[in-house]
Design a protein around this motif. Structure first.
Motif, PDB file in Angstrom:
ATOM      1  N   ALA A 328       0.834  -1.202   0.000  1.00  0.00           N
ATOM      2  CA  ALA A 328       0.000   0.000   0.000  1.00  0.00           C
ATOM      3  C   ALA A 328       0.871   1.256   0.000  1.00  0.00           C
ATOM      4  CB  ALA A 328      -0.933  -0.005   1.203  1.00  0.00           C
ATOM      5  N   VAL A 329       1.936   1.236   0.812  1.00  0.00           N
ATOM      6  CA  VAL A 329       2.848   2.385   0.832  1.00  0.00           C
ATOM      7  C   VAL A 329       3.544   2.531  -0.517  1.00  0.00           C
ATOM      8  CG1 VAL A 329       4.944   3.313   1.879  1.00  0.00           C
ATOM      9  CG2 VAL A 329       3.199   2.248   3.315  1.00  0.00           C
ATOM     10  N   LEU A 330       3.982   1.407  -1.089  1.00  0.00           N
ATOM     11  CA  LEU A 330       4.640   1.464  -2.399  1.00  0.00           C
ATOM     12  C   LEU A 330       3.693   1.988  -3.465  1.00  0.00           C
ATOM     13  CD1 LEU A 330       7.087   0.782  -4.227  1.00  0.00           C
ATOM     14  CD2 LEU A 330       6.057  -1.469  -4.551  1.00  0.00           C
ATOM     15  N   ASP A 331       2.452   1.479  -3.486  1.00  0.00           N
ATOM     16  CA  ASP A 331       1.490   1.934  -4.493  1.00  0.00           C
ATOM     17  C   ASP A 331       1.229   3.428  -4.371  1.00  0.00           C
ATOM     18  OD1 ASP A 331       1.289  -0.583  -5.556  1.00  0.00           O
ATOM     19  OD2 ASP A 331      -0.550  -1.109  -4.464  1.00  0.00           O
ATOM     20  N   ARG A 332       1.179   3.931  -3.124  1.00  0.00           N
ATOM     21  CA  ARG A 332       0.985   5.373  -2.934  1.00  0.00           C
ATOM     22  C   ARG A 332       2.149   6.157  -3.536  1.00  0.00           C
ATOM     23  NH1 ARG A 332       2.364   6.946   2.812  1.00  0.00           N
ATOM     24  NH2 ARG A 332       4.397   6.741   1.807  1.00  0.00           N
ATOM     25  N   ASP A 333       3.381   5.706  -3.230  1.00  0.00           N
ATOM     26  CA  ASP A 333       4.559   6.399  -3.757  1.00  0.00           C
ATOM     27  C   ASP A 333       4.629   6.311  -5.274  1.00  0.00           C
ATOM     28  OD1 ASP A 333       5.200   6.964  -1.160  1.00  0.00           O
ATOM     29  OD2 ASP A 333       6.774   5.436  -0.995  1.00  0.00           O
ATOM     30  N   LEU A 334       4.323   5.123  -5.811  1.00  0.00           N
ATOM     31  CA  LEU A 334       4.412   4.948  -7.260  1.00  0.00           C
ATOM     32  C   LEU A 334       3.343   5.750  -7.989  1.00  0.00           C
ATOM     33  CD1 LEU A 334       5.254   1.146  -7.692  1.00  0.00           C
ATOM     34  CD2 LEU A 334       6.784   3.108  -7.479  1.00  0.00           C
ATOM     35  N   ALA A 335       2.181   5.855  -7.405  1.00  0.00           N
ATOM     36  CA  ALA A 335       1.131   6.660  -8.040  1.00  0.00           C
ATOM     37  C   ALA A 335       1.561   8.121  -8.135  1.00  0.00           C
ATOM     38  CB  ALA A 335      -0.170   6.534  -7.250  1.00  0.00           C
ATOM     39  N   GLN A 336       2.205   8.621  -7.094  1.00  0.00           N
ATOM     40  CA  GLN A 336       2.698   9.995  -7.129  1.00  0.00           C
ATOM     41  C   GLN A 336       3.787  10.155  -8.188  1.00  0.00           C
ATOM     42  OE1 GLN A 336       1.368  12.429  -5.644  1.00  0.00           O
ATOM     43  NE2 GLN A 336       2.857  14.103  -5.792  1.00  0.00           N
ATOM     44  N   LEU A 337       4.666   9.158  -8.297  1.00  0.00           N
ATOM     45  CA  LEU A 337       5.732   9.222  -9.297  1.00  0.00           C
ATOM     46  C   LEU A 337       5.180   9.111 -10.715  1.00  0.00           C
ATOM     47  CD1 LEU A 337       8.589   7.134  -7.652  1.00  0.00           C
ATOM     48  CD2 LEU A 337       8.690   9.544  -8.314  1.00  0.00           C
ATOM     49  N   VAL A 338       4.152   8.303 -10.902  1.00  0.00           N
ATOM     50  CA  VAL A 338       3.522   8.195 -12.217  1.00  0.00           C
ATOM     51  C   VAL A 338       2.942   9.538 -12.637  1.00  0.00           C
ATOM     52  CG1 VAL A 338       1.582   7.203 -13.485  1.00  0.00           C
ATOM     53  CG2 VAL A 338       3.068   5.722 -12.138  1.00  0.00           C
ATOM     54  N   ALA A 339       2.263  10.204 -11.704  1.00  0.00           N
ATOM     55  CA  ALA A 339       1.707  11.525 -12.012  1.00  0.00           C
ATOM     56  C   ALA A 339       2.811  12.522 -12.324  1.00  0.00           C
ATOM     57  CB  ALA A 339       0.861  12.006 -10.837  1.00  0.00           C
ATOM     58  N   GLU A 340       3.910  12.468 -11.553  1.00  0.00           N
ATOM     59  CA  GLU A 340       5.024  13.384 -11.810  1.00  0.00           C
ATOM     60  C   GLU A 340       5.675  13.088 -13.151  1.00  0.00           C
ATOM     61  OE1 GLU A 340       9.012  15.099  -9.536  1.00  0.00           O
ATOM     62  OE2 GLU A 340       8.055  13.261  -8.827  1.00  0.00           O
ATOM     63  N   ALA A 341       5.850  11.793 -13.481  1.00  0.00           N
ATOM     64  CA  ALA A 341       6.488  11.420 -14.749  1.00  0.00           C
ATOM     65  C   ALA A 341       5.681  11.926 -15.939  1.00  0.00           C
ATOM     66  CB  ALA A 341       6.646   9.905 -14.825  1.00  0.00           C
ATOM     67  N   GLU A 342       4.356  11.866 -15.831  1.00  0.00           N
ATOM     68  CA  GLU A 342       3.515  12.338 -16.930  1.00  0.00           C
ATOM     69  C   GLU A 342       3.666  13.840 -17.128  1.00  0.00           C
ATOM     70  OE1 GLU A 342      -1.178  12.301 -18.355  1.00  0.00           O
ATOM     71  OE2 GLU A 342      -0.576  11.296 -16.504  1.00  0.00           O
ATOM     72  N   VAL A 343       3.712  14.586 -16.034  1.00  0.00           N
ATOM     73  CA  VAL A 343       3.866  16.039 -16.133  1.00  0.00           C
ATOM     74  C   VAL A 343       5.237  16.399 -16.683  1.00  0.00           C
ATOM     75  CG1 VAL A 343       4.041  18.149 -14.763  1.00  0.00           C
ATOM     76  CG2 VAL A 343       2.201  16.529 -14.309  1.00  0.00           C
ATOM     77  N   VAL A 344       6.275  15.734 -16.184  1.00  0.00           N
ATOM     78  CA  VAL A 344       7.643  16.053 -16.592  1.00  0.00           C
ATOM     79  C   VAL A 344       7.863  15.692 -18.060  1.00  0.00           C
ATOM     80  CG1 VAL A 344      10.051  15.409 -16.244  1.00  0.00           C
ATOM     81  CG2 VAL A 344       8.595  15.902 -14.280  1.00  0.00           C
ATOM     82  N   GLU A 345       7.355  14.544 -18.481  1.00  0.00           N
ATOM     83  CA  GLU A 345       7.587  14.088 -19.854  1.00  0.00           C
ATOM     84  C   GLU A 345       7.127  15.124 -20.871  1.00  0.00           C
ATOM     85  OE1 GLU A 345       9.374  11.996 -22.389  1.00  0.00           O
ATOM     86  OE2 GLU A 345       9.054  10.811 -20.584  1.00  0.00           O
TER      87      GLU A 345
END
Length: 620
Positions: A328-345
């Motif tokens: 659950a902690v990993l999924d929370r962190d990864l979801a935030q990183l996925v959102a950041e990766a989309e914005v940065v890309e």
């Protein structure tokens, strides 16, 4: 409104974080000195120059160039500094002009971080001078102002520094000239004339996120330790109970491109750390389960029966609960990183962007070399759709080995050897095209060795656009001639740099950065040619000659241990996804995916045609 200053005129500065932009008619050295109330420079540690490009509150370029951006943070300067002098000088011993009088008048602008000009100054009426104090930023009654100076010195850097009271003037000038000479090993001759435009900034050099043939080194000194020198974009307010919404460019850095580079770096670190924490928690849960089961089995009273079954069930439930919490902690962190990766890309410049990014549709040949280049993407099995751009610093510190041998994993069952060789050469062409596209006109030259002429189809975009200056070298004679020419260039430039005689290079030596693509190695190579390749791989990068091998590692084993140094000297990448990159810090194995042109897209051809047109326009 911008203040257009004349010599001696001053203008107030409302902000403390500034950029000073310099445009000259040819390569110049840009530096700055920090002086006290009397304007005197107390020591060599108060001079920012290419050999010592950062001081508190001040950063200058690390090489001679026609365009510069100097970063200044007036609040971060030492308290005893009251004057900052911006210096320009012609490179000594570079074979170029020896006085400003034969160049177009240098133009200097003081700007805010968003590029808005505060004051400008065109330094006119220069003659025999080879060094000039362009501007002075000075503090008076607690407020900072800028003054247009334009004081030239026929005696060059040493005379200018001596006039500012620096006792080590001649030693410092020598150190500056030596640093510039080393930098000009990659660009000994001045670049061709180019229209004036905003240059790309110089930037510090954090480590690249991958090391060749194995471990990934991603120690990043700036993410957690540096104080942001420039304000990052503010994040939109988050909804109550939700994490902050990601913003492109919210890492440290003087420019947006540097901030994006550091942000990508930070995403890589965050993914590594979060995954390491999850894997550690899973390992702990498994270890605890084993210990509890062993305890149950070791006691004859609880080894069998309902009590034993209940104890085992409770142990497995605790293990499952721990794993569920960690996930659950990993999924929370990864979801935030996925959102950041989309914005940065979507915000990445061409050098960092995928080939399918819209940024390539408006591509123009740049005026400055970027700080890094995208080679592909990296991901971990916990979230395969989270892709981190793999960026390497420019100029390349090591060559590339594009492995055309049998891949591992699922790709081994769906790609045959002939298809893999074709994909490997197309990967090489895509990387070469990107390198050509992100360098200024005339600053990069590509050569190809194709002994059997097997790469004609893949090389078509380079040949048809004119981006490839000469046909691929074929046959033993062609291979030998090209390798002789490149090894000679390495030798001559090394000697010129070491002796400080860059202006003595023969006129037939191409001083642009060089990339040699070698297809189907080791077929068609004798022992002498192999030794020359090893020499280029070892010595070439320091003087701007880089190697890109397209080869099967297993085929190359036929040469025995003689090729091991060549293999270790290069960064191994693959034309298909492969999990061959590992980092030693947390022990992850990263899957690499190459940066390829989408099937059916003509973006690579369009970009190369613009590169070829620009080369023709400059007569290159």
């Amino acid at each position: 409104m911008t203040a257009e200053l004349v010599r001696g005129q001053n203008h107030p500065l409302s902000g403390t974080r500034l950029e000073i932009r310099v445009s000259a008619g040819g390569p110049v050295v840009a530096g700055a000195t920090l002086g006290g109330e009397d304007g005197k420079v107390a020591g060599a540690d108060r001079v920012a120059h290419p050999a010592s490009h950062r001081l508190p509150g001040l950063e200058v370029s690390r090489q001679a160039a026609a365009d510069h951006r100097l970063a200044v943070d007036l609040e971060a300067l030492p308290e005893d500094v009251h004057r900052v002098h911006v210096l320009l000088a012609l490179p000594a011993g570079a074979g170029g002009p020896t006085s400003f009088g034969v160049l177009a008048a240098p133009f200097v602008a003081v700007t805010e971080l968003d590029g808005a000009e505060i004051a400008t100054f065109t330094i006119t009426d220069l003659g025999v001078e080879s060094a000039v104090v362009a501007l002075e930023l000075y503090r008076r009654q607690g407020a900072w102002k800028v003054r247009a100076v334009g004081q030239g010195y026929a005696g060059g850097l040493a005379a200018m520094l001596q006039d500012q009271g620096l006792e080590q003037a001649f030693e410092t000038a020598a150190a500056i000239n030596e640093a510039v000479t080393r930098g000009m090993a990659r660009a000994v001759a001045p670049p061709p004339p180019r229209p004036v435009a905003d240059p790309a900034p110089q930037a510090p050099a954090p480590q690249a996120p991958a090391a060749g043939g194995g471990p990934v080194n991603y120690h990043h000194p700036r993410r957690a330790t540096a104080t942001p020198p420039a304000p990052a974009p503010a994040a939109p307010p988050a909804e109550p109970g939700q994490p902050p919404r990601p913003v492109a460019g919210d890492a440290n850095g003087w420019t947006m491109n540097e901030r994006l580079y550091n942000q990508v770096w930070g995403m890589f670190e965050d993914l590594a750390r979060s995954t390491a924490a999850y894997r550690s928690a899973v390992d702990f849960a498994e270890s605890r389960l084993e210990q509890e089961l062993d305890k149950v089995l070791s006691d004859p009273a609880t080894r069998v029966g309902p009590a034993a079954d209940a104890a085992r069930a409770e142990a497995r439930a605790r293990q499952a609960s721990l794993v569920e919490q960690a996930r659950a902690v990993l999924d929370r962190d990864l979801a935030q990183l996925v959102a950041e990766a989309e914005v940065v890309e979507h915000a990445l410049p061409p050098a960092f962007a995928r080939w399918d990014s819209p940024v390539w549709q408006g591509y123009q040949v740049p005026l400055e070399t970027p700080m890094a280049l995208r080679l592909g993407e990296l991901h971990l099995p916990e979230r395969t759709d989270l892709r981190i751009p793999m960026l390497v610093r420019l100029p390349l510190e090591r060559g590339l080995w594009i492995d055309s041998g049998r891949p591992s994993g699922l790709q081994a069952a769906i790609v045959d050897s002939s298809e893999l060789r074709r994909l490997a050469m197309e990967t090489a062409v895509a990387h070469a095209a990107r390198l050509l596209a992100v360098h200024p006109v005339g600053d990069y030259t590509v050569h190809v060795i194709d002994p059997a002429g097997a790469a004609g189809g893949a090389l078509a975009p380079l040949l048809q656009s004119g981006a490839l200056k000469e046909p691929p070298a074929a046959g033993a004679q062609g291979v030998s001639a090209l390798l002789d020419r490149l090894t000679r260039r390495v030798d001559l430039v090394q000697m010129a740099v070491r002796s400080g005689a860059s202006d003595s290079l023969p006129p037939d030596v191409d001083t642009a950065e060089q990339l040699l693509i070698v297809n189907d190695f080791p077929h068609g190579f004798d022992d002498r040619a192999v030794n020359q390749l090893r020499y280029i791989a070892d010595e070439g990068p320091s003087v701007g000659v880089h190697l890109m091998m397209v080869a099967d590692r297993e085929d190359a084993r036929g040469y025995g241990p003689v090729l091991d140094p060549l293999w270790r000297a290069l960064l191994r990448i693959t034309p298909v996804p492969d999990d061959h990159l590992a980092d030693p810090w947390v022990g992850h194995t990263w899957t690499y995916e190459p940066s390829l042109v989408p099937v059916g897209s003509d973006v690579l051809g369009q970009v190369l045609r613009r590169v070829g047109q620009a080369r023709q326009a400059y007569g290159i």
